[in-house]
Design a protein around this motif. Structure first.
Motif, PDB file in Angstrom:
ATOM      1  N   ILE A   1      29.627  34.969  41.228  1.00  0.00           N
ATOM      2  CA  ILE A   1      28.515  34.092  41.600  1.00  0.00           C
ATOM      3  C   ILE A   1      27.918  34.507  42.937  1.00  0.00           C
ATOM      4  O   ILE A   1      26.686  34.610  43.091  1.00  0.00           O
ATOM      5  CB  ILE A   1      28.983  32.627  41.641  1.00  0.00           C
ATOM      6  N   LEU A   2      28.761  34.757  43.918  1.00  0.00           N
ATOM      7  CA  LEU A   2      28.269  35.109  45.246  1.00  0.00           C
ATOM      8  C   LEU A   2      27.621  36.497  45.268  1.00  0.00           C
ATOM      9  O   LEU A   2      26.667  36.731  46.025  1.00  0.00           O
ATOM     10  CB  LEU A   2      29.422  35.069  46.256  1.00  0.00           C
ATOM     11  N   MET A   3      28.134  37.409  44.457  1.00  0.00           N
ATOM     12  CA  MET A   3      27.548  38.744  44.404  1.00  0.00           C
ATOM     13  C   MET A   3      26.183  38.757  43.738  1.00  0.00           C
ATOM     14  O   MET A   3      25.342  39.623  44.031  1.00  0.00           O
ATOM     15  CB  MET A   3      28.493  39.695  43.659  1.00  0.00           C
ATOM     16  N   THR A   4      25.941  37.829  42.842  1.00  0.00           N
ATOM     17  CA  THR A   4      24.671  37.791  42.107  1.00  0.00           C
ATOM     18  C   THR A   4      23.705  36.735  42.623  1.00  0.00           C
ATOM     19  O   THR A   4      22.546  36.707  42.183  1.00  0.00           O
ATOM     20  CB  THR A   4      24.943  37.540  40.613  1.00  0.00           C
ATOM     21  N   ALA A   5      24.167  35.869  43.521  1.00  0.00           N
ATOM     22  CA  ALA A   5      23.299  34.769  43.991  1.00  0.00           C
ATOM     23  C   ALA A   5      22.160  35.298  44.850  1.00  0.00           C
ATOM     24  O   ALA A   5      20.979  35.043  44.575  1.00  0.00           O
ATOM     25  CB  ALA A   5      24.125  33.745  44.765  1.00  0.00           C
ATOM     26  N   SER A   6      22.456  36.023  45.890  1.00  0.00           N
ATOM     27  CA  SER A   6      21.442  36.585  46.783  1.00  0.00           C
ATOM     28  C   SER A   6      22.077  37.669  47.635  1.00  0.00           C
ATOM     29  O   SER A   6      23.310  37.804  47.678  1.00  0.00           O
ATOM     30  CB  SER A   6      20.836  35.499  47.681  1.00  0.00           C
ATOM     31  N   ARG A   7      21.242  38.430  48.335  1.00  0.00           N
ATOM     32  CA  ARG A   7      21.778  39.493  49.174  1.00  0.00           C
ATOM     33  C   ARG A   7      22.521  38.943  50.378  1.00  0.00           C
ATOM     34  O   ARG A   7      23.371  39.615  50.962  1.00  0.00           O
ATOM     35  CB  ARG A   7      20.653  40.401  49.639  1.00  0.00           C
TER      36      ARG A   7
ATOM     37  N   THR B   1      24.591  36.448  50.370  1.00  0.00           N
ATOM     38  CA  THR B   1      25.976  36.178  49.974  1.00  0.00           C
ATOM     39  C   THR B   1      26.669  37.416  49.427  1.00  0.00           C
ATOM     40  O   THR B   1      27.878  37.559  49.531  1.00  0.00           O
ATOM     41  CB  THR B   1      26.029  35.062  48.912  1.00  0.00           C
ATOM     42  N   ALA B   2      25.898  38.329  48.844  1.00  0.00           N
ATOM     43  CA  ALA B   2      26.491  39.536  48.253  1.00  0.00           C
ATOM     44  C   ALA B   2      27.050  40.466  49.317  1.00  0.00           C
ATOM     45  O   ALA B   2      28.118  41.069  49.131  1.00  0.00           O
ATOM     46  CB  ALA B   2      25.454  40.268  47.401  1.00  0.00           C
ATOM     47  N   ALA B   3      26.363  40.593  50.439  1.00  0.00           N
ATOM     48  CA  ALA B   3      26.793  41.527  51.481  1.00  0.00           C
ATOM     49  C   ALA B   3      28.159  41.154  52.071  1.00  0.00           C
ATOM     50  O   ALA B   3      29.053  42.013  52.146  1.00  0.00           O
ATOM     51  CB  ALA B   3      25.734  41.609  52.574  1.00  0.00           C
ATOM     52  N   PRO B   4      28.385  39.874  52.489  1.00  0.00           N
ATOM     53  CA  PRO B   4      29.710  39.528  53.016  1.00  0.00           C
ATOM     54  C   PRO B   4      30.829  39.702  51.989  1.00  0.00           C
ATOM     55  O   PRO B   4      31.925  40.160  52.335  1.00  0.00           O
ATOM     56  CB  PRO B   4      29.565  38.061  53.428  1.00  0.00           C
ATOM     57  N   VAL B   5      30.556  39.346  50.727  1.00  0.00           N
ATOM     58  CA  VAL B   5      31.580  39.476  49.692  1.00  0.00           C
ATOM     59  C   VAL B   5      31.895  40.944  49.433  1.00  0.00           C
ATOM     60  O   VAL B   5      33.060  41.331  49.273  1.00  0.00           O
ATOM     61  CB  VAL B   5      31.139  38.778  48.390  1.00  0.00           C
ATOM     62  N   ALA B   6      30.873  41.785  49.417  1.00  0.00           N
ATOM     63  CA  ALA B   6      31.087  43.217  49.221  1.00  0.00           C
ATOM     64  C   ALA B   6      31.910  43.801  50.362  1.00  0.00           C
ATOM     65  O   ALA B   6      32.802  44.641  50.136  1.00  0.00           O
ATOM     66  CB  ALA B   6      29.747  43.939  49.091  1.00  0.00           C
ATOM     67  N   CYS B   7      31.639  43.355  51.590  1.00  0.00           N
ATOM     68  CA  CYS B   7      32.429  43.816  52.742  1.00  0.00           C
ATOM     69  C   CYS B   7      33.878  43.373  52.628  1.00  0.00           C
ATOM     70  O   CYS B   7      34.805  44.148  52.915  1.00  0.00           O
ATOM     71  CB  CYS B   7      31.808  43.294  54.044  1.00  0.00           C
ATOM     72  N   TYR B   8      34.083  42.118  52.187  1.00  0.00           N
ATOM     73  CA  TYR B   8      35.453  41.619  52.039  1.00  0.00           C
ATOM     74  C   TYR B   8      36.201  42.386  50.950  1.00  0.00           C
ATOM     75  O   TYR B   8      37.371  42.770  51.145  1.00  0.00           O
ATOM     76  CB  TYR B   8      35.441  40.130  51.698  1.00  0.00           C
ATOM     77  N   ILE B   9      35.552  42.617  49.803  1.00  0.00           N
ATOM     78  CA  ILE B   9      36.193  43.347  48.709  1.00  0.00           C
ATOM     79  C   ILE B   9      36.571  44.761  49.161  1.00  0.00           C
ATOM     80  O   ILE B   9      37.671  45.257  48.875  1.00  0.00           O
ATOM     81  CB  ILE B   9      35.266  43.403  47.488  1.00  0.00           C
ATOM     82  N   SER B  10      35.672  45.401  49.893  1.00  0.00           N
ATOM     83  CA  SER B  10      35.954  46.748  50.379  1.00  0.00           C
ATOM     84  C   SER B  10      37.131  46.754  51.345  1.00  0.00           C
ATOM     85  O   SER B  10      38.004  47.627  51.283  1.00  0.00           O
ATOM     86  CB  SER B  10      34.708  47.325  51.061  1.00  0.00           C
TER      87      SER B  10
END
Length: 469
Positions: free
Chosen positions: A82-88, A90-99
């Motif tokens: 949801i956070l990755m597809t909601a908006s940029r 929210t996607a940017a922090p989640v992508a950083c956390y996953i990485s």
């Protein structure tokens, strides 16, 4: 004294029935009018609890059960999508956390993350009192050394191991005498030399253990592993899969959970004052769970934890969780005492024959349903920590013709013929020798304390400990 402590533990040990005497709940917010319990078709007994104390215990145990873990896996991954597809934004922090979590962070292997969730003591006190859990100390552990604690048995999901070692909420009992003065040491040593403890019978050993118990800690200020063994940083080894779910992995790390890879042992045990708790039997042992019967262990073929302990020059410590196998009702395809085979057991046998995969089919309880669910039943668990087994001395690392040790323990590399189950080199012989010492110490620990007055679940078992393979 030990009698009063046993009486105290008996008072907090609840049966599976949530209907208790109002006197037992006096001062704990009990209100008989608030207690609602009835039987319902198909789902069995329904209860909302008999006191606020017991309701808090149930909610706390909920966070230690599969009811919490399994939905959280789905919830965490759903939130990532949801956070990755909601908006940029929210996607940017989640992508950083996953990485960071899966590419950079090595906390599951190094143990550098601080287990801060253990400090919520009130919550974990309620979780441990749900069963309840009793943690028993039988020998001192030097905080300057390193340890590998082997927990037995595995049970279904090792609830006793989690409560006793991942939290500091377990009630404690020490069977170790306090440090005496120098004069007292001289007198005590002369008395000890007159007796040979190796030839004592089981009842005599149990009696001496109880008489020597002068440190009983049962109040809320003296709970947990940290109280019995101060100065030791202990971590619990768990499955690697528990660190593959975003956000949920932080929950396990914050309770001191670590990956079961060999790199974890070599990284953590490189530091003095550390201890790793390993549930040795694994999933294979969960298939052997028999309620109120013998404790069947898969240990003969499990030598990896002994190898890593020797390599790190760490002490081995046997641990037995009496009552671990009684937290769930387990169904097996064989006949019961009446000659009947439960339909769940027949289904399990059919799945095993069709797929080759054996899965323990078990029944626990829920928050409100006492006969259906995956939460453990209200059954006491007594976790007994044994005496440490010292690692091989320096003489084991010498080469013929050389008075000095020729190599360090980190070069320990045993070769084993798994089919013939025999060592192929000197290091293999050392591995087998220390593995045999561990098994013997585990049997003696069980033999000495299985009938102790404070060991309520141990007294209920019909037979003793058995190493099946």
């Amino acid at each position: 004294d030990i009698h009063n402590f046993t009486k105290h533990i008996t008072c907090i040990t609840m049966t599976n029935d949530d209907t208790v005497d109002s006197k037992a709940n006096e001062g704990k917010g009990s209100d008989p009018r608030a207690s609602i319990a009835f039987d319902a078709p198909l789902i069995g007994n329904v209860s909302v609890g008999s006191s606020w104390e017991r309701r808090r215990q149930t909610m706390a145990m909920f966070t230690c059960s599969l009811y919490f873990i399994m939905p959280m896996v789905l919830f965490c991954w759903t939130m990532v999508v949801i956070l990755m597809t909601a908006s940029r934004w929210t996607a940017a922090p989640v992508a950083c956390y996953i990485s960071y979590a899966f590419l950079i962070d090595k906390a599951p292997l190094t143990g550098h993350r601080r287990p801060w969730l253990r400090y919520f003591r009130t919550w974990w006190n309620h979780a441990c009192d749900y069963l309840p859990i009793l943690l028993v100390k039988t020998a001192d552990l030097d905080p300057t050394k390193k340890y590998v604690l082997g927990y037995h048995p595995h049970g279904i999901i090792s609830v006793g191991c989690f409560c006793a070692f991942a939290t500091d909420g377990a009630r404690t009992l020490s069977l170790v005498k306090e440090q005496p003065t120098k004069q007292a040491v001289t007198v005590a040593s002369s008395k000890e030399n007159k007796s040979n403890t190796a030839t004592k019978k089981k009842n005599d050993a149990a009696a001496i253990t109880e008489e020597s118990c002068n440190t009983i800690k049962s109040n809320d200020d003296n709970r947990g592993f940290s109280t019995l063994f101060p100065g030791i940083d202990r971590r619990v080894i768990t499955l690697p899969q528990n660190f593959t779910t975003p956000f949920l992995r932080e929950y396990f790390l914050s309770l001191g959970g670590l990956n079961s890879a060999k790199e974890t042992f070599r990284s953590v045990l490189a530091r003095d004052g550390t201890a790793l708790v390993v549930v040795v039997g694994g999933a294979a042992e969960s298939m052997l769970v028999r309620n109120n019967r013998s404790i069947d262990l898969v240990l003969e073929s499990r030598k990896g934890f002994v190898r890593e302990a020797i390599r790190a020059n760490a002490c081995l410590v046997p641990v037995i969780g009496f009552g671990e196998s009684d937290l769930y009702k387990v169904y097996h395809p064989e006949e019961d005492e009446n000659g009947n085979i439960h339909w769940i057991g027949r289904l399990q046998d059919s799945v095993k024959r069709a797929t080759g995969i054996a899965m323990p089919l078990f029944q626990g309880r829920s928050i409100f349903l006492k006969d259906v669910g995956v939460m453990p039943q209200r059954t006491p668990v007594c976790v007994v920590v044994g005496a440490p087994i010292e690692p091989p001395p320096a003489s084991y690392w010498k080469v013929k013709g050389n008075d000095q040790p020729s190599r360090s323990t980190t070069s320990f590399a045993p070769l084993v013929d798994r089919k013939a189950d025999k060592p192929l080199n000197k290091d293999g012989e050392i591995l087998y020798e220390w593995h045999a010492k561990y098994m013997q110490a585990l049997k003696e620990l069980h033999h000495t304390h299985e009938d102790a007055k404070w060991n309520v679940p141990g007294q209920k078992r019909r037979s003793s400990l058995t190493i099946v393979r």
